[in-house]
Design an enzyme around this catalytic site. Structure first.
Site, short mmCIF file in Angstrom:
data_model
loop_
_atom_site.label_atom_id
_atom_site.label_comp_id
_atom_site.label_asym_id
_atom_site.label_seq_id
_atom_site.Cartn_x
_atom_site.Cartn_y
_atom_site.Cartn_z
N LYS A 64 43.55 45.88 36.23
CA LYS A 64 42.95 46.93 37.05
C LYS A 64 43.93 48.10 37.21
O LYS A 64 43.56 49.27 37.05
CB LYS A 64 42.56 46.37 38.42
CG LYS A 64 41.35 45.44 38.35
CD LYS A 64 41.13 44.63 39.61
CE LYS A 64 39.96 43.66 39.39
NZ LYS A 64 39.77 42.70 40.49
N GLN A 108 42.00 41.09 46.16
CA GLN A 108 41.63 40.18 45.08
C GLN A 108 41.24 38.81 45.65
O GLN A 108 41.96 38.23 46.45
CB GLN A 108 42.80 40.05 44.09
CG GLN A 108 42.49 39.24 42.84
CD GLN A 108 41.48 39.90 41.91
OE1 GLN A 108 41.30 41.12 41.92
NE2 GLN A 108 40.79 39.11 41.12
N ASP A 131 34.66 47.17 45.98
CA ASP A 131 34.02 45.94 45.51
C ASP A 131 32.54 45.89 45.90
O ASP A 131 31.78 45.10 45.34
CB ASP A 131 34.69 44.72 46.15
CG ASP A 131 35.73 44.07 45.24
OD1 ASP A 131 35.54 44.11 44.01
OD2 ASP A 131 36.71 43.52 45.78
N1 GUN Z 1 37.90 37.88 41.89
C1 GUN Z 1 37.09 37.69 40.83
N2 GUN Z 1 36.24 38.73 40.68
C2 GUN Z 1 36.53 39.59 41.70
C3 GUN Z 1 35.99 40.86 42.06
O1 GUN Z 1 35.07 41.41 41.47
N3 GUN Z 1 36.57 41.43 43.16
C4 GUN Z 1 37.58 40.83 43.85
N4 GUN Z 1 38.05 41.47 44.93
N5 GUN Z 1 38.07 39.66 43.54
C5 GUN Z 1 37.56 39.06 42.46
#
Ligand code: GUN
Length: 327
Positions: A64, A108, A131
């Site tokens: 990311k 995350q 998100d």
């Molecule tokens: N862990 C796995 N996929 C995601 C996501 O789309 N967002 C977040 N914050 N954590 C994740």
């Protein structure tokens, strides 16, 4: 029960090209960032918070941050120890909420046991919730009000639209009812006039339901959950799963003649990544199929960039809308 194979079994499903669509979204995002910078002096900024040392999360977070750098967005990575408490994490989130130059805050998941995930998500300023997990954004999505949409579901819609798969009037079956994928993707496709059914662990005779689908979306987290008998001939299949396969016999069963590279990965790294769909079986029945890796995963992170840009616009009262975007 009749299993519908294509008449010519050597005919394989066409790839639903997540990589191509992700590249397109990323290119548009880079243009948007450049324009925001030159016209408004604004550089959208994402902060990703990671707690603990789960290696998979570390890879996702690195991807990311790297993509932010590639597209010209500002980014920060806050890494906290596994012992971090809910109260300490709340403080970090609140300090990011207060920083005006921060447009997106992403914590995350999953968080270590003992940290209250819901309290953390609810503490994120909804205008920075890239998100789309905050109850305010979930509620706004359900009411079809403008909001930050969850990245994987919104990415799946982009993929279908940009690859020319007709959604309006289609029978869609979503397998899995998670808050992150199953429920929101069902809602977004309903909003585009699909007829949507959701299957889950208590669904009886699931193959009878999935076989009705023109578009089958699978997010259950179990390798090979969907096999030939679950899929109508010619259906479009979107595989959201991401599972590690370690057994060489299973790899041969999954990939047949094309197992070579996968077997090499198992021998060298100990695993190969597969989705929830049996690629060989379903590839022989479906019309179109997303590969794993190289399908939905690439779209999720591309959509995160788009959400961060959108958050920057909304927070700063910038009303431009990109013309080419189809989402
Ligand atoms: N862990 C796995 N996929 C995601 C996501 O789309 N967002 C977040 N914050 N954590 C994740």
């Amino acid at each position: 029960m009749v299993t519908q194979f294509k008449e010519n079994e050597s005919e394989r499903a066409r790839k639903l090209d997540g990589a191509r669509v992700a590249e397109e979204i990323k290119r548009e995002a880079a243009e948007d960032v450049a324009r925001l910078k030159s016209a408004y002096g604004v550089t959208p900024r994402l902060v990703v918070v990671r707690v603990g040392d789960d290696p998979a999360s570390a890879v996702y977070v690195r991807n990311k941050v790297r993509l932010c750098e590639e597209l010209g967005l500002g980014s920060e990575h806050v890494a906290l120890p596994a012992e971090t408490t809910t109260a300490e994490l709340l403080e970090v989130v609140e300090s990011l909420n207060r920083r005006d130059e921060v447009d997106g805050v992403l914590v995350q998941l999953p968080l270590p046991k003992g940290v209250d995930e819901s309290r953390i998500i609810e503490a994120i300023d909804p205008s920075k919730d890239v998100d789309g997990f905050h109850p305010i954004n979930v509620g706004r999505m359900m009411l079809r009000q403008p909001s930050l949409l969850p990245c994987t579901p919104a990415g799946i819609v982009e993929l279908l639209v940009r690859e020319g798969v007709e959604i309006a009037g289609a029978r869609v079956c979503v397998v899995g009812r998670s808050n992150i994928v199953g429920r929101p993707v069902a809602e977004l496709l309903l909003q585009r006039d699909a007829t949507v059914t959701i299957c889950h662990s208590r669904t009886r005779r699931i193959a009878e339901v999935t076989r009705e689908a023109d578009i089958l979306i699978v997010a259950v987290g179990r390798a090979s959950f969907i096999r030939a008998e679950h899929v109508r001939a010619g259906a479009t299949v979107v595989d959201v799963g991401m599972n590690k396969l370690t057994d060489e016999d299973e790899v041969r069963d999954f990939f047949g003649d094309e197992a070579g590279k996968r077997l090499k990965a198992v021998r060298e790294r100990g695993f190969t990544l597969v989705g929830d769909v049996h690629p060989l079986q379903v590839g022989a029945v479906a019309g179109r199929l997303t590969p794993v890796p190289g399908g939905v995963g690439l779209l999720t992170v591309a959509m995160l960039m788009r959400n961060t840009i959108q958050a920057a616009r909304l927070r700063r009262g910038i009303e431009e809308e990109r013309k080419k975007g189809k989402g």
